[in-house]
Enzyme design. Sequence first.
Site, PDB file in Angstrom:
ATOM      1  N   GLU A  98      38.616  34.258  40.863  1.00  0.00           N
ATOM      2  CA  GLU A  98      38.624  32.813  40.633  1.00  0.00           C
ATOM      3  C   GLU A  98      39.075  32.051  41.880  1.00  0.00           C
ATOM      4  O   GLU A  98      38.494  31.014  42.222  1.00  0.00           O
ATOM      5  CB  GLU A  98      39.568  32.445  39.473  1.00  0.00           C
ATOM      6  CG  GLU A  98      39.188  33.063  38.160  1.00  0.00           C
ATOM      7  CD  GLU A  98      39.915  34.371  37.859  1.00  0.00           C
ATOM      8  OE1 GLU A  98      40.236  34.600  36.687  1.00  0.00           O
ATOM      9  OE2 GLU A  98      40.152  35.162  38.803  1.00  0.00           O
ATOM     10  N   CYS A 151      44.380  34.939  34.789  1.00  0.00           N
ATOM     11  CA  CYS A 151      45.841  35.086  34.774  1.00  0.00           C
ATOM     12  C   CYS A 151      46.464  33.706  34.982  1.00  0.00           C
ATOM     13  O   CYS A 151      45.768  32.709  35.213  1.00  0.00           O
ATOM     14  CB  CYS A 151      46.277  36.051  35.881  1.00  0.00           C
ATOM     15  SG  CYS A 151      46.065  35.405  37.558  1.00  0.00           S
ATOM     16  N   HIS A 160      42.076  37.017  43.980  1.00  0.00           N
ATOM     17  CA  HIS A 160      41.401  37.148  42.687  1.00  0.00           C
ATOM     18  C   HIS A 160      40.055  36.438  42.752  1.00  0.00           C
ATOM     19  O   HIS A 160      39.856  35.509  43.540  1.00  0.00           O
ATOM     20  CB  HIS A 160      42.254  36.528  41.587  1.00  0.00           C
ATOM     21  CG  HIS A 160      43.483  37.302  41.255  1.00  0.00           C
ATOM     22  ND1 HIS A 160      44.144  37.152  40.065  1.00  0.00           N
ATOM     23  CD2 HIS A 160      44.174  38.232  41.954  1.00  0.00           C
ATOM     24  CE1 HIS A 160      45.190  37.950  40.035  1.00  0.00           C
ATOM     25  NE2 HIS A 160      45.238  38.617  41.188  1.00  0.00           N
TER      26      HIS A 160
END
Length: 144
Positions: free
Chosen positions: A48, A76, A46
Amino acid sequence: MKEALAEASLALEAGEVPVGAVVVRGDEIIGRGRNEVETRKTATAHAEIIAIDSASERTGDWRLDGCTVYVTSEPCHMCLGALYLARAERVVYGAKQPRSGACGSVGDLHHADLYGHRLIVKGGVLEEECLLLLREFFTRLRED
């Protein structure tokens, strides 16, 4: 957030869900990432996570004390947990994620005060621009 949007645009060009992130300390971007789940063939790629890794590599420290992470989509649970572990100070996101968001959409992990650390979260920044990229991706997906 505009730099995170630029990362998200690169993800879109690569056929990835267009999510981008940057880690900022002071006035300097110290880490960048974009969604690379399909490219890397791993569920943890992801934006991040990649931005955290990029910042840690650059600074030589896993701690992101005093850093703000700008991300185009509500993190998330995995990503918000990683931001807690990295000791980021603030998360600023664009679009809400009604299916997976951990900042109020699906859960409120940002109020958990994990590891004795408080994480400041602000959403809705350049939300429409962030949503446009997501809509474009899913429109293309339906057309294929």
